[in-house]
Design an enzyme around this catalytic site. Structure first.
Site, PDB file in Angstrom:
ATOM      1  N   GLU A  27       9.271  16.155  15.676  1.00 20.39           N
ATOM      2  CA  GLU A  27       9.475  16.350  14.538  1.00 20.39           C
ATOM      3  C   GLU A  27       8.597  17.121  13.594  1.00 20.39           C
ATOM      4  OE1 GLU A  27      10.585  12.576  11.550  1.00 20.39           O
ATOM      5  OE2 GLU A  27       8.567  12.258  12.286  1.00 20.39           O
ATOM      6  N   CYS A  46      12.844  11.346   7.615  1.00 13.49           N
ATOM      7  CA  CYS A  46      12.882  11.048   9.044  1.00 13.49           C
ATOM      8  C   CYS A  46      14.175  11.119   9.750  1.00 13.49           C
ATOM      9  CB  CYS A  46      12.160   9.706   8.971  1.00 13.49           C
ATOM     10  SG  CYS A  46      12.851   8.499   8.223  1.00 13.49           S
ATOM     11  N   GLU A  93       9.704   1.606  10.885  1.00  9.42           N
ATOM     12  CA  GLU A  93      10.452   2.995  10.789  1.00  9.42           C
ATOM     13  C   GLU A  93       9.736   4.015  10.766  1.00  9.42           C
ATOM     14  OE1 GLU A  93      12.133   5.948   9.248  1.00  9.42           O
ATOM     15  OE2 GLU A  93      12.323   5.103   7.566  1.00  9.42           O
ATOM     16  N   LYS A 111       0.794  -1.248  -0.184  1.00  9.83           N
ATOM     17  CA  LYS A 111       0.089   0.054   0.047  1.00  9.83           C
ATOM     18  C   LYS A 111       0.904   1.291   0.238  1.00  9.83           C
ATOM     19  CE  LYS A 111      -1.628   2.713   2.878  1.00  9.83           C
ATOM     20  NZ  LYS A 111      -1.740   4.064   2.092  1.00  9.83           N
TER      21      LYS A 111
END
Length: 484
Positions: A389, A289, A255, A180
């Site tokens: 973040e 990231c 992750e 996906k």
């Protein structure tokens, strides 16, 4: 030029939003717009799937698994080689699609997004030459066997790269796949599925279902026919996937987010590493990231670092991603643009020193999800901009007094994905790198290594990707006593 690429560039509706059991399948679900973030205009729309479509894809993968798992390592390597050759042959198509769907500067799409993705396919192919799928320990055999059907969920920021980082080792291991891709950047995934098809991979080995996380992603995670799920995404998405997967006790690798430190030791070459640190933090418009978005510097060198950092950021060309001279295109979508603007406002309100950038779009850009390259200094670990973040071109400079304090600041986060250390004394740089609690650390901006394990400590995830360690995630371990 492939017919699929021509369809994508024409901007019409794409009803064939799934590739199941070796053929394109029309989906009856809603149509979602594909928005070019540079213009804020839809450049097409794509049909999204449902739990029923996931059922069909999983059934195809389950049926294909025994025969594919039984192939020799050499046969699987041949398929990977064919897929890689097609990705490289169609590199310009992939680059154009990536730039169109998520705003990457065309030069960056050509020089990083596509070739680095192809490297994951090469590494997986090369590993099959001598990977020890069966090894002997005395009279006991240790067999490493494919785990089965793998559901893979990939993000919008590195759309092709993250697909190959998962698909390549899964295929090398002998697994079958249901993918996906992000519904926000599905175009390059469609092109990849076409490359898979044209490479002649047996039907059912690779399947793709476009859709949203709550609909398709959750159905994949909860599906009893799936043996493993691997997700790259936000912490929120990773938690939801793990919760959905728990009742069936399938393997989950994640992750997730990061807030990576870049520790500049007192003996570093500041004229070199400060500009490199800024550009590394801002690559892909800061939408990585592992981006080193916290620059830790000796307090005595703060003025020098501020000057070098601001000069570097002010020279960055932000603009139309189609133009060769553009370094940074727009952020990938409206939600991310709003998030970056919110966090810049937070930094200002928290009292951080704004060196450059700030709220709003860069001068001359009246529309598009463009953000100003922004640097804050005199940031403390208690500030939200140092802990959360942001996922955009926003860098925080944090001063320290002594190396021990630098290590404490580096580790003062819920994340542990990446890190950087800069210093002339390599022994000291190594010692600091060993103390940083992250899954990967770079010393003095080395070259990228596609074999280096990548993954996180703490809330940055579980498991590892890339190279031999990434391949191992898709394998089960069986011991057979008395084998010899």
């Amino acid at each position: 030029m492939t017919a699929l690429f021509e369809t994508i560039m024409a901007g019409g509706p794409i009803r064939h939003g799934a590739y199941i059991d070796g053929r394109w399948v029309p989906l009856e679900g809603a149509m979602l717009p594909i928005v070019n973030p540079a213009t804020e205009q839809a450049v097409g729309e794509i049909a999204v799937g449902s739990a029923a479509d996931v059922d069909r894809a999983v059934a195809a993968a389950r049926a294909a698994f025994p025969a594919y798992a039984a192939l020799s390592a050499g046969e699987r390597a041949t398929y990977l080689d064919r897929i890689r050759a097609l990705v490289l042959e169609r590199a310009e198509e992939f680059a154009q699609a990536i730039s169109r769907e998520m705003g990457a500067a065309i030069s960056y799409a050509r020089n990083a997004q596509v070739p680095l993705a192809a490297e994951h396919l090469r590494v997986a192919r090369d590993l099959l030459a001598d990977y020890p799928f069966l090894s002997m320990h005395g009279t006991t055999a240790i067999s490493r066997e494919p785990i089965g059907v793998c559901a893979l969920i990939t993000p919008w920021n590195w759309p092709l790269y993250q697909i190959t980082a998962k698909v390549a080792p899964a295929l090398a291991a002998g697994c079958t796949i249901v993918l996906k891709p992000s519904e926000l950047s599905p175009l390059s995934a469609l092109l990849f599925a076409q490359a898979i098809h044209d490479a002649g991979l047996p039907p059912g080995v690779f399947n793709l279902v476009n859709g949203t996380g709550p609909e398709v992603g959750e159905a994949m995670a909860a599906h009893p026919g799936v043996d493993m799920i691997s997700i790259t995404g936000s912490n929120r998405a990773g938690v939801l996937v793990a919760q959905a997967a728990a009742p069936t006790v399938k393997r989950v690798t994640q992750e997730l987010g990061g807030k990576s430190p870049n520790v500049l030791l007192p003996d570093a070459d500041f004229a070199r590493v400060v500009p490199l640190g800024v550009m590394t933090a801002f690559r892909n418009v800061g939408q990585s990231c592992s981006a080193p978005t916290r620059m830790l510097v000796p307090r005595s060198r703060l003025d020098e670092v501020e000057r070098l950092a601001a000069e570097t950021a002010d020279a960055i060309v932000v603009g139309d991603p189609r133009e060769e001279g553009t370094a940074l295109g727009p952020l990938a979508n409206r939600a991310q643009f709003d998030r970056v603007q919110e966090m810049i406002r937070v930094g200002i309100d928290e009292g951080a020193k704004l060196l450059c950038g700030g709220l709003g779009r860069p001068q001359g850009l009246a529309h598009g999800f463009f953000a100003r390259p922004t640097i804050f200094s005199e940031v403390t670990t208690s500030m939200r901009i140092a802990q959360e973040e942001i996922f955009g071109p926003v860098l925080c400079i944090l001063p320290y007094d002594g190396v021990d304090e630098a290590v404490d600041i580096a580790n003062d986060t819920q994340y542990g994905l990446g890190g950087h250390v800069q210093g002339t004394d390599l022994a000291q740089a190594r010692a600091v790198a060993l103390r940083i609690r992250t899954g990967q650390v770079h010393i003095n901006h080395p070259a990228w290594d596609p074999n280096a394990p990548f993954g996180g400590y703490k809330r940055s995830g579980n498991g590892r990707e890339y190279g031999e360690h990434g391949l191992g995630e898709f394998l089960e371990t069986k011991s057979i006593l008395g084998f010899d």
